[in-house]
Design a protein around this motif. Sequence first.
Motif, short mmCIF file in Angstrom:
data_model
loop_
_atom_site.label_atom_id
_atom_site.label_comp_id
_atom_site.label_asym_id
_atom_site.label_seq_id
_atom_site.Cartn_x
_atom_site.Cartn_y
_atom_site.Cartn_z
N MET A 190 11.65 35.09 -1.28
CA MET A 190 12.24 33.87 -0.77
C MET A 190 11.34 32.69 -1.16
O MET A 190 10.18 32.67 -0.81
CB MET A 190 12.39 33.94 0.73
CG MET A 190 13.07 35.18 1.19
SD MET A 190 14.28 34.81 2.41
CE MET A 190 14.89 36.44 2.67
N LYS A 191 11.91 31.76 -1.86
CA LYS A 191 11.14 30.63 -2.37
C LYS A 191 10.92 29.58 -1.30
O LYS A 191 11.85 29.19 -0.60
CB LYS A 191 11.88 29.98 -3.54
CG LYS A 191 11.90 30.82 -4.80
CD LYS A 191 12.74 30.18 -5.86
CE LYS A 191 11.97 29.05 -6.50
NZ LYS A 191 12.66 28.52 -7.69
N THR A 192 9.67 29.11 -1.21
CA THR A 192 9.37 28.00 -0.32
C THR A 192 10.19 26.79 -0.74
O THR A 192 10.30 26.48 -1.92
CB THR A 192 7.86 27.69 -0.36
OG1 THR A 192 7.14 28.84 0.10
CG2 THR A 192 7.51 26.48 0.49
N GLY A 193 10.80 26.12 0.23
CA GLY A 193 11.61 24.95 -0.03
C GLY A 193 13.08 25.24 -0.28
O GLY A 193 13.89 24.32 -0.29
N ALA A 194 13.44 26.49 -0.46
CA ALA A 194 14.84 26.85 -0.71
C ALA A 194 15.63 26.87 0.59
O ALA A 194 15.09 27.22 1.65
CB ALA A 194 14.92 28.21 -1.38
N ILE A 195 16.90 26.51 0.51
CA ILE A 195 17.79 26.67 1.66
C ILE A 195 18.27 28.11 1.63
O ILE A 195 18.88 28.56 0.66
CB ILE A 195 18.96 25.68 1.59
CG1 ILE A 195 18.42 24.25 1.72
CG2 ILE A 195 19.99 25.99 2.68
CD1 ILE A 195 19.44 23.17 1.47
#
Length: 123
Positions: free
Chosen positions: A1-6
């Motif tokens: 899960m990417k930081t900043g992704a919704i």
Amino acid sequence: MKTGAIDWRDLTVPNAEEVRDFYAAVVGWSYAEQSMGDYSDYSMLTPDGEGIAGICHARGVNAGIPPQWLLYINVASLDASLEECRRRGGEVLDGPREMGGRMAVIRDPAGAVCALWEPAPGE
């Protein structure tokens, strides 16, 4: 899960079944029940079965969540993000709390609301 992704969206309302059925009819979602003990919330699914959103009852741990589509934005450190939120004039409305990771609902200085999500280690 990417930081900043919704990563997720929830809608918390007093009439979850009615709203669940509304979105099923209007956009073609189906649903899976998520047991909350003495009631169920709903994971909304695309026609191919992908979990896309939640529709939740405004009770229990969700009693204070506003009735709007709530975006969950991934953060690396929930504690650091909440500290920065407050420092920059934002407000923590709910949480932090554990939910298979850690989350909190914030309001930014303009009044917009979103949730911050710190995934559990290893996600």
